[in-house]
Design an enzyme around this catalytic site. Structure first.
Site, PDB file in Angstrom:
ATOM      1  N   ASN A   8      12.532  -1.557   1.944  1.00  0.00           N
ATOM      2  CA  ASN A   8      11.401  -0.684   1.596  1.00  0.00           C
ATOM      3  C   ASN A   8      10.177  -1.767   1.077  1.00  0.00           C
ATOM      4  OD1 ASN A   8       9.749   0.832  -0.062  1.00  0.00           O
ATOM      5  ND2 ASN A   8      11.142   1.880  -0.888  1.00  0.00           N
ATOM      6  N   ARG A  91      11.941   2.486   4.997  1.00  0.00           N
ATOM      7  CA  ARG A  91      11.029   3.221   4.464  1.00  0.00           C
ATOM      8  C   ARG A  91       9.773   3.263   5.393  1.00  0.00           C
ATOM      9  NH1 ARG A  91       7.420   3.238  -0.631  1.00  0.00           N
ATOM     10  NH2 ARG A  91       6.806   5.609  -0.817  1.00  0.00           N
ATOM     11  N   HIS A 179       6.641  11.130  -0.481  1.00  0.00           N
ATOM     12  CA  HIS A 179       7.582  10.929  -1.364  1.00  0.00           C
ATOM     13  C   HIS A 179       8.669  11.443  -1.021  1.00  0.00           C
ATOM     14  CE1 HIS A 179       4.435   9.508  -4.429  1.00  0.00           C
ATOM     15  NE2 HIS A 179       5.101   8.408  -4.263  1.00  0.00           N
ATOM     16  N   ARG A 237      -5.265   5.326  -7.146  1.00  0.00           N
ATOM     17  CA  ARG A 237      -5.889   6.435  -6.401  1.00  0.00           C
ATOM     18  C   ARG A 237      -6.267   7.598  -6.985  1.00  0.00           C
ATOM     19  NH1 ARG A 237      -0.573   6.652  -2.677  1.00  0.00           N
ATOM     20  NH2 ARG A 237       0.308   5.327  -4.258  1.00  0.00           N
ATOM     21  N   GLU A 375      15.735   6.350  -3.090  1.00  0.00           N
ATOM     22  CA  GLU A 375      15.150   6.331  -1.974  1.00  0.00           C
ATOM     23  C   GLU A 375      15.933   5.674  -0.907  1.00  0.00           C
ATOM     24  OE1 GLU A 375      10.522   6.881  -2.761  1.00  0.00           O
ATOM     25  OE2 GLU A 375      11.430   5.137  -3.208  1.00  0.00           O
TER      26      GLU A 375
END
Length: 392
Positions: A8, A91, A179, A237, A375
């Site tokens: 990842n 990922r 996500h 962001r 994840e």
């Protein structure tokens, strides 16, 4: 032992895990990361029982970028004995309109994924860098891409389209959501801890933040859209933004498209609003009024978006906090739940501070959970399933 490597990769860190394989069963063997890339590089790894395997710092010049971090991590992994690498799972943030499920990577797939780099400039180039290197070094080891957008595919078209001419939708300009690997894991956990909860809002709150509406374990709405800029305010962001602001910055302020991109991806969000930090921990510890403003804005937008998702679901049975801020900040959880009182949500303060897995008061009409996400495990499961398929 047959093993899977999960990678990842981000802009300043590279997380990795090694899973042992026995048939279709996975056992986590090693968890590690190299972070502080280009500033204070540090490689850490632990065994499944928590035993430290390595904790090494480097000069910034020695690990100045992601390729250098990949190379250093690979050198250490090659010192491990007893593992036979069967595949590497990665990922990849954006799957675009082409990829709705994990895929074996070849040169054509890699080129297609590279075409989405402008849609996720913080993530996609970094996601693809270790894939390229792995394909060069170990061309016979299968590489599998697992997408953050895939879990949200299958939404009704009227929920994913923008009010633009149809041709743009056909060209891939639509709402994707992100996500997804995190939400997919949480959906599976909820089947164990709260099988009766059919309508759930999951808040993945970290440096990147979004919320997802789950109905019977399936995504029906997400706060992010075409890119990972939309929805909640994040570390750097802005979240939801009137597109007229972008037009104004270009046409009236004379900013270039690249300058606007840099602003929205690197200098907005909590960092831009506070003028101090993109880290929620720093903002909560500060007595600067601009820090307080950034926190208040974040909480307000979380509550506002929860209302939108509750409307999409027609009410909610449970609310889940996950990811870095969601799992580790009792203060943020308490402030968000306070804003959800109109839904019947009520916190158990002691459970929230603990934190317990269930932090709602006994009289709360909404069950409130804190569930760590995973994840990497989802990537490992998808990778194993794909390489084990009969036609793999």
């Amino acid at each position: 032992m047959d093993a899977l490597l999960v990678i990842n990769a981000g802009s300043s860190s590279l997380k990795f895990q090694v899973f042992g394989i026995a048939g279709m069963d996975l056992t986590r063997q090693i968890r590690g990361k190299i972070d502080g890339i280009g500033t204070r590089p540090r490689l850490q790894a632990t065994a499944a029982d928590g035993t430290g395997l390595i904790d090494q710092t480097y000069d910034a010049k020695a690990v100045r970028d992601l390729p250098a971090a990949i190379a250093e991590t690979r050198r250490w992994l090659l010192t491990l004995e007893g593992f036979e690498l069967r595949a590497v799972g990665h990922r990849v943030v954006h799957g675009g309109p082409d990829y709705a499920r994990p895929v074996l990577i070849d040169a054509a797939v890699l080129d297609r994924l590279a075409s989405y780099q402008d849609l996720a400039p913080l993530h996609q180039p970094n996601n693809l860098a270790p894939i390229r290197l792995a394909m060069e070094i170990n061309p016979d080891v299968p590489q599998v891409a697992c997408f953050d957008t895939a879990f949200h595919r299958g939404h009704a078209k009227h929920t994913d389209c923008y009010a633009l001419p149809r041709a743009f939708y056909d060209q891939g300009i639509r709402r994707y959501g992100f996500h997804g690997l995190s939400y997919e894991y949480i959906a599976e956990r909820l089947r164990e801890v709260a099988p009766q909860a059919a309508r759930v809002i999951v808040a993945h709150l970290g440096s990147g933040a979004s919320m997802c509406a789950l109905r019977d374990g399936r995504s029906i709405e997400n706060t992010m859209g075409f890119t990972a800029l939309d929805g909640l305010p994040m570390g750097t962001r802005p979240g939801q933004l009137d597109p007229g602001v972008v037009l104004y910055l270009i046409m009236e302020k004379g900013m270039s498209a690249q300058a606007v991109s840099d602003l929205l991806y690197h200098d907005a969000g909590l960092k831009g609003l506070s003028g101090l930090s993109n880290d929620m921990r720093d903002l909560l510890a500060s007595d600067d009024p601009h820090a307080a403003l950034a926190v208040a804005h974040f909480v307000y937008r979380c509550v506002l978006n929860a209302g939108m998702l509750a409307a999409a679901l027609g009410g909610i049975d449970a609310f889940v906090f996950t990811a870095g801020v969601g799992e580790n900040s009792p203060s943020i959880r308490a402030r968000i739940v306070e804003g959800l009182a109109w839904l019947g949500a009520e916190l158990d303060p002691a459970a929230n501070e603990a934190p317990a897995a269930l932090i709602s008061a006994s009289k709360s009409r909404v069950a409130i959970h804190v569930l760590p996400t995973d994840e990497e495990l989802m990537i490992a499961r998808h990778t194993l399933a794909l390489i084990s398929a009969p036609n793999a």
